[in-house]
Scaffold this motif. Structure first.
Motif, PDB file in Angstrom:
ATOM      1  N   ILE A  40      41.241  64.211  16.803  1.00  0.00           N
ATOM      2  CA  ILE A  40      40.339  63.684  15.776  1.00  0.00           C
ATOM      3  C   ILE A  40      38.916  63.616  16.316  1.00  0.00           C
ATOM      4  O   ILE A  40      37.957  64.045  15.673  1.00  0.00           O
ATOM      5  CB  ILE A  40      40.775  62.268  15.346  1.00  0.00           C
ATOM      6  CG1 ILE A  40      42.175  62.305  14.774  1.00  0.00           C
ATOM      7  CG2 ILE A  40      39.799  61.703  14.324  1.00  0.00           C
ATOM      8  CD1 ILE A  40      42.736  60.934  14.496  1.00  0.00           C
ATOM      9  N   MET A  41      38.778  63.084  17.534  1.00  0.00           N
ATOM     10  CA  MET A  41      37.448  62.923  18.095  1.00  0.00           C
ATOM     11  C   MET A  41      36.769  64.260  18.309  1.00  0.00           C
ATOM     12  O   MET A  41      35.565  64.400  18.111  1.00  0.00           O
ATOM     13  CB  MET A  41      37.541  62.144  19.410  1.00  0.00           C
ATOM     14  CG  MET A  41      37.697  60.659  19.168  1.00  0.00           C
ATOM     15  SD  MET A  41      38.111  59.718  20.640  1.00  0.00           S
ATOM     16  CE  MET A  41      37.071  60.459  21.863  1.00  0.00           C
ATOM     17  N   ASN A  92      44.298  52.704  21.125  1.00  0.00           N
ATOM     18  CA  ASN A  92      44.619  54.054  20.662  1.00  0.00           C
ATOM     19  C   ASN A  92      44.257  54.270  19.182  1.00  0.00           C
ATOM     20  O   ASN A  92      45.038  54.781  18.391  1.00  0.00           O
ATOM     21  CB  ASN A  92      46.111  54.345  20.864  1.00  0.00           C
ATOM     22  CG  ASN A  92      46.386  55.836  20.807  1.00  0.00           C
ATOM     23  OD1 ASN A  92      45.546  56.642  21.170  1.00  0.00           O
ATOM     24  ND2 ASN A  92      47.556  56.199  20.315  1.00  0.00           N
ATOM     25  N   LEU A 124      44.510  61.195  19.022  1.00  0.00           N
ATOM     26  CA  LEU A 124      43.167  60.657  18.979  1.00  0.00           C
ATOM     27  C   LEU A 124      42.142  61.676  19.457  1.00  0.00           C
ATOM     28  O   LEU A 124      41.068  61.838  18.885  1.00  0.00           O
ATOM     29  CB  LEU A 124      43.120  59.434  19.896  1.00  0.00           C
ATOM     30  CG  LEU A 124      42.068  58.399  19.604  1.00  0.00           C
ATOM     31  CD1 LEU A 124      42.133  58.012  18.157  1.00  0.00           C
ATOM     32  CD2 LEU A 124      42.329  57.190  20.473  1.00  0.00           C
ATOM     33  N   TYR A 125      42.504  62.356  20.508  1.00  0.00           N
ATOM     34  CA  TYR A 125      41.609  63.328  21.106  1.00  0.00           C
ATOM     35  C   TYR A 125      41.249  64.410  20.095  1.00  0.00           C
ATOM     36  O   TYR A 125      40.112  64.830  19.989  1.00  0.00           O
ATOM     37  CB  TYR A 125      42.313  63.980  22.300  1.00  0.00           C
ATOM     38  CG  TYR A 125      41.424  64.149  23.479  1.00  0.00           C
ATOM     39  CD1 TYR A 125      41.872  63.850  24.756  1.00  0.00           C
ATOM     40  CD2 TYR A 125      40.121  64.631  23.345  1.00  0.00           C
ATOM     41  CE1 TYR A 125      41.056  64.016  25.852  1.00  0.00           C
ATOM     42  CE2 TYR A 125      39.310  64.789  24.435  1.00  0.00           C
ATOM     43  CZ  TYR A 125      39.780  64.482  25.684  1.00  0.00           C
ATOM     44  OH  TYR A 125      38.988  64.645  26.773  1.00  0.00           O
ATOM     45  N   PHE A 147      31.258  59.340  21.385  1.00  0.00           N
ATOM     46  CA  PHE A 147      32.454  60.175  21.417  1.00  0.00           C
ATOM     47  C   PHE A 147      32.344  61.265  22.464  1.00  0.00           C
ATOM     48  O   PHE A 147      33.309  61.585  23.159  1.00  0.00           O
ATOM     49  CB  PHE A 147      32.698  60.801  20.040  1.00  0.00           C
ATOM     50  CG  PHE A 147      33.442  59.896  19.099  1.00  0.00           C
ATOM     51  CD1 PHE A 147      33.750  60.314  17.828  1.00  0.00           C
ATOM     52  CD2 PHE A 147      33.829  58.628  19.490  1.00  0.00           C
ATOM     53  CE1 PHE A 147      34.429  59.475  16.950  1.00  0.00           C
ATOM     54  CE2 PHE A 147      34.502  57.780  18.623  1.00  0.00           C
ATOM     55  CZ  PHE A 147      34.802  58.216  17.351  1.00  0.00           C
ATOM     56  N   HIS A 159      46.913  57.551  12.604  1.00  0.00           N
ATOM     57  CA  HIS A 159      45.473  57.686  12.799  1.00  0.00           C
ATOM     58  C   HIS A 159      44.697  57.866  11.513  1.00  0.00           C
ATOM     59  O   HIS A 159      43.546  57.437  11.415  1.00  0.00           O
ATOM     60  CB  HIS A 159      45.181  58.846  13.749  1.00  0.00           C
ATOM     61  CG  HIS A 159      45.608  58.579  15.148  1.00  0.00           C
ATOM     62  ND1 HIS A 159      45.388  57.376  15.775  1.00  0.00           N
ATOM     63  CD2 HIS A 159      46.247  59.343  16.053  1.00  0.00           C
ATOM     64  CE1 HIS A 159      45.873  57.424  16.998  1.00  0.00           C
ATOM     65  NE2 HIS A 159      46.398  58.604  17.193  1.00  0.00           N
ATOM     66  N   LEU A 188      39.801  60.523  28.057  1.00  0.00           N
ATOM     67  CA  LEU A 188      40.197  59.301  27.352  1.00  0.00           C
ATOM     68  C   LEU A 188      40.740  58.251  28.307  1.00  0.00           C
ATOM     69  O   LEU A 188      41.626  58.513  29.102  1.00  0.00           O
ATOM     70  CB  LEU A 188      41.296  59.622  26.334  1.00  0.00           C
ATOM     71  CG  LEU A 188      40.852  59.871  24.901  1.00  0.00           C
ATOM     72  CD1 LEU A 188      42.069  60.044  24.023  1.00  0.00           C
ATOM     73  CD2 LEU A 188      40.014  58.716  24.389  1.00  0.00           C
TER      74      LEU A 188
END
Lengths: 407, 316, 287
Positions: free
Chosen positions: B103-104, C35, B100-101, C228, C93, C236
């Motif tokens: 992608i962000m 997630n 996820l990190y 973001f 994802h 996170l």
């Protein structure tokens, strides 16, 4: 996975042929009986509120002629430029390639207009634009684009001269400018003309187009302790800015000048309390006293309910000028119409209008208004009175259009 | 052999059915997709900021084309280099993270480049983009005509496809696939995983950069959207819809996406709504993309025709 | 530098910072618990603003609208989670991203279709119009309200997560989903609740913003990127960190706007990139 069989290929081919709706180049249907015209307006994006009213203005002008010119039918199409240069370029090209368009009116955004002007030059089609960037009739001039709005110099001169006449002591000016083509042009001349009046520009900030968060700019303006706050922006930016300036307590104590406004379209969004002590410069105001304007306002009001602002007036005005040029040329071929438009002189929407053949700039009056207090308003749309008009053209030494080129 | 025949046929036949500008755009987008797919399909890295490299290359090459009149080959070369360099920068910051990190981060860095382009109006033109980009001649031949430019772009596409095929079949390609399958194991086997990821980034960026320059010369303008996240999202979607598992997925996806968006956008200004609906439907029901949907369709048909003779070899 | 100007800018920064913190916490909850990358967060922010506007048009009461708007967006979140995200838990994802990205397109275009693409204005309630003389500077009442209201909401979110049982479950879900489900807690309900809560927070942030910035269909686009950045800076899953990061970003942006207004947005991302280079886990992250 199964391999492609002959049947599959045939099916795919059929599908592709059906997709031919993507625009097999228009086979010159334009030539014989039709004059295709494109109204490139914004129906989405930052200027989406004006798309529909621009459409109205152009249609009104075309309907006056019964959708016919020089014995041919006018085919009027509109496309959404999404207030984006990329989309405008593609839609304009598409209209020229697939629909045979020869005349483009619009867009509304001055930045987008520069991109469309490039398309006009490349595709050799006639382009009329109304907006605040002086580049169309200046540094980026060429034979195919014409400018209907007054030169930013004319606007600045009218606004500054008239305002100083009424407020000779207001020497400290703070500017809030949209960081955009028309913003830079108008700002430049406000400063030039201001110098001749001994005005001190205590601050000048640029904000991005579409800015909604004016608090920072307003607090900075207040910090400079100006006598006047001058906004050079447009549409919703101007409305939001004016509202914040009022919220933070600057108006009505000190005056606010909206230098390059659309008039009605912006003023109608502000409450009467907010409008107090606002001075407005515009390319058109509906109380303009010319025969053409009176007729236009009457028809517009009858058809749509409220008075027209600068946007529909511009669309109407540009289309009229284009049709006048076709009348004068007795032709609908682009090179003929261009030559006829150069030097065209008529008494039209805003008064005496003349197209400068060397720069394609329309020389014409600019309006300056003062907003009324709530008590002085005679009816809900009685926002302001015209207190002056000015038509001083751009002096030759500033003209950036040195050679307008060939067809 | 077969896929190449189909592609060559498509290259030759497309301009007959479709407006030349659109046909050209399809191949440009396909090159863009090839670059993304090296990261997404082969290395398993979902880069949601490919427009950074596409747009940066377009702006830089466009600027040099417009103000310095450089020739075509130099422009293309600069596009590739700028695409690769910006990808190296972004990749360096991102490969340390995953999931996820990652992608962000790719998204946020894309936004950084976007806002820089948006606010640096003196150079990029900001919201109005950079118009007036010329199309220099190639080897003395004038490519201003839509068909001539189409031919140039199609040739470059075929070259890019061939190069990408060489890359994925090379040892590098195999390492990347190994990383996608199981990163820990690849590391255990002694591969410098972050470095390999960075290489994938740079190569993908190079392809994106080439696409960017070609796009700038297509409409003669670099619009701000070319560096925006919507563009990044579109190429991800196009690649997924074509099927990210194969080399040709991005090509098919480009076809479908550009064809759909061009034909629908002329009819309805609200077409992104349909695009959004298409995204949702594809991810919920057609995850393998066109390739899988096609296979599933034929399985269904075969099952209908001969219900008692069940196909044992499952598709894919 | 005039002191009054500096104070005004800092106040502006705190107000926007509180809103950024709200967005950051909401996104942090979603990314932490589920997630998934939620690219619809900005569109939901916009939807919150438009919902406020519509409720005021229908009922005329700002305060009621302020309650109903986030509730509405939260309920939409429940629908989205159930119908769209749940099937994609295991999908990876790529697909989750496309789903939320597609949803953002649907919501934005939906707003244009329902309300029109024209930007609109929303006045604050009569009670909060005009400004207040703070001595050092004159400041709009509504912005002070936003600072306080957003601050209370942020505090409320923190209390919920730190001090209540359900909040503890959520935090546990961020730490270790498997353990939570092994403990007998319905993981699906947790996910739905977390997503809905995150959406509601985006909704209320949008609703509070409407009278300041007005409404336009793309008002959430910038907010998405900033959300973001806040989450990345905080690390996170670090909810408390999101609060500090949000305020930091807000104040930094306001101060940069004093000297270099054109770069005020790009600078945020550049600062984030710089910080992540030095500290990949974010300012406050532990992982």
């Amino acid at each position: 996975m199964r391999e492609l069989t002959r049947r599959d290929v045939l099916k795919l081919g059929g599908g592709a042929a059906a997709a031919a709706g993507l625009g097999v180049p228009a086979v010159l249907r334009a030539q014989a009986k039709e004059v295709p015209m494109l109204g490139l307006w914004s129906f989405t994006g930052a200027f989406s509120d004006v798309g529909p009213v621009l459409d109205r203005g152009m249609k009104l002008a075309l309907d006056e002629r019964g959708m016919k010119i020089q014995g041919k039918t006018i085919k009027y199409i509109t496309r959404d430029d999404e207030t984006k240069a990329g989309s405008a370029t593609r839609r304009a090209e598409e209209a020229v390639d697939a629909d045979g368009v020869k005349y483009i009116v619009g867009p509304w955004s001055s930045g987008v207009a520069l991109a469309v002007s490039e398309v006009a030059k490349r595709k050799k089609v006639f382009h009329y634009f109304s907006g605040g960037t002086e580049d169309i009739s200046g540094a980026r001039c060429h034979r195919y684009s014409f400018q209907w709005a007054a030169s930013p110099y004319t606007a600045a001169k009218t606004v500054v001269d008239t305002f100083m006449q009424a407020n000779p002591k207001a020497k400290r000016w703070h500017l809030l400018v949209a960081d955009y083509a028309f913003g830079w042009s108008v700002e430049k001349y406000v400063k030039e003309v201001g110098k001749t009046h001994g005005i001190e520009f205590v601050g000048a900030d640029r904000h991005p187009l579409g800015e909604r968060e004016f608090s920072n700019y307003v607090t900075k303006a207040a910090g400079n302790k100006p006598d006047v706050v001058v906004m050079i922006n447009f549409g919703l930016d101007a409305v939001t800015g004016a509202r914040e300036i009022f919220n933070f307590g600057l108006t009505p104590k000190i005056p606010l000048i909206m230098t390059w406004s659309s008039g009605v379209e912006e003023l109608v969004q502000l409450a009467p309390e907010i409008r107090e002590n606002i001075w407005v410069g515009s390319n058109f105001y509906y109380t303009a006293d010319t025969p053409v304007a009176r007729e236009f306002v009457k028809s517009y009001q009858a058809k749509f309910g409220g008075p027209p602002g600068y946007a529909p007036a511009a669309a109407y005005g540009m289309t009229r000028m284009l049709l006048h040029a076709m009348d004068k040329a007795k032709s609908t071929e682009v090179p003929d119409v261009i030559r006829a438009c150069e030097g065209l002189e008529v008494d039209d929407l805003v008064g005496r209008m003349r197209v400068d053949p060397k720069t394609h700039q329309t020389l014409r009056p600019y309006f300056f208004m003062r907003c009324k207090k709530k008590e002085a308003m005679k009816h809900p749309m009685d926002f302001a009175d015209i207190i002056a008009t000015g038509s001083t053209p751009l002096p030759a030494e500033y003209a950036a259009c040195k050679d307008i080129g060939a067809l | 052999m077969k896929p190449w025949v189909a592609i060559l046929a498509a290259v030759v036949l497309l301009p007959v059915f479709v407006r030349h500008a659109i046909a050209t755009e399809i191949w440009i987008f396909a090159i863009f997709g090839l670059g993304l797919n090296l990261l997404m399909g082969y290395t398993g890295l979902l880069s949601f900021g490919q427009a950074t490299f596409f747009g940066s290359a377009a702006y830089v090459a466009g600027y040099l084309l417009k103000y310095y009149g450089i020739n075509l080959f130099l422009a293309l070369g600069i596009g590739v280099v700028v695409g690769a360099a910006s990808a190296a920068l972004v990749g360096y910051l991102c490969v340390q993270r995953s999931g996820l990190y990652f992608i962000m981060l790719t998204f946020a860095l894309n936004q950084m480049f976007f806002f820089t382009a948006y606010q640096w109006t003196t150079v990029t033109g900001g919201e109005d983009g950079m118009p007036g980009i010329p199309r220099p001649s190639v080897l003395g031949l004038d490519i201003h005509g839509p068909l001539a430019y189409y031919a140039t772009v199609a040739a470059l596409f075929l070259l890019s496809l061939w190069v990408m095929q060489r890359i994925v079949e090379s040892p590098l390609g195999k390492i990347l696939k190994a990383i996608r399958e199981n990163e820990l194991r690849a590391e255990a086997l002694g591969f410098d995983v972050p470095r390999m990821k960075l290489v994938a980034f740079v190569v993908g960026g190079a392809f994106s950069g080439l696409a960017g320059v070609l796009y700038a010369m297509l409409f003669g303008i670099v619009p701000l959207e070319a560096i925006g996240f919507v563009f990044s999202g579109n190429v991800v979607f196009a690649t997924l819809i074509g099927g990210s598992g194969s080399l040709y997925g991005p090509v098919i996806g480009s076809f479908v996406f550009i064809w759909l968006s061009e034909s629908v956008s002329a009819m309805w200004a609200r077409w992104p709504l349909l695009l959004g609906v298409a995204f949702v439907i594809v991810v919920l029901f057609f995850r393998g993309g066109v390739v899988e949907a096609w296979a599933r369709f034929w399985t269904w048909r075969a099952a209908r025709r001969a219900p008692d003779r069940v196909r044992i070899d499952a598709p894919r | 530098m005039k002191i009054s100007l500096l104070v005004s800018q800092v106040l502006n920064g705190l107000a926007t910072g509180m809103l950024y913190a709200l967005m950051g916490i909401g996104l942090s909850i979603i990314t932490g618990v589920l997630n998934i990358p939620n690219f619809a967060h900005g569109a939901l922010f916009a939807l919150g603003a438009y919902s406020l506007y519509t409720v005021i048009q229908l009922v005329g009461n700002f305060w009621l609208a302020l309650v109903l708007a986030p509730v509405g967006v939260g309920l939409l979140g429940v629908l989205i989670e159930y119908g769209g995200i749940r099937p994609l838990y295991k999908a990876g994802h790529d697909y989750q991203l496309l789903l939320t990205f597609g949803l953002s397109l649907i919501v934005t275009e939906g707003i244009i279709i329902i309300w029109s693409p024209v930007g609109m204005s929303q006045l604050p309630p009569p009670l909060l119009r005009g400004g207040v003389d703070l001595g050092i500077t004159f400041y709009p009442k509504y912005r002070l309200f936003v600072m306080v209201a957003a601050g209370l909401l942020v505090l409320g979110a923190w209390l919920f997560l730190e001090k209540t049982r359900y909040g503890a479950i959520m935090r546990a879900g961020i730490e270790d989903k498997e353990m939570v489900s092994l403990l007998g807690i319905d993981i699906h309900r947790l996910f739905t609740a977390a997503f809905a809560l995150g959406c509601a927070m985006a909704g209320i942030a949008g609703a509070l913003t409407a009278p300041i910035r007005g409404l336009n269909p793309w008002m959430g686009v910038d907010m998405l990127g900033i959300a973001f950045v806040v989450v990345a800076l905080a690390g996170l899953g670090n909810l408390l960190g999101s609060i500090a990061a949000g305020l930091l970003v807000g104040v930094a942006q306001s101060l940069v706007a004093l000297f270099w207004p054109e770069a005020s947005v790009a600078v945020i991302f550049a600062v984030m990139a710089a910080i992540l280079l030095v500290r990949p886990q974010g300012l406050f992250g532990i992982r």
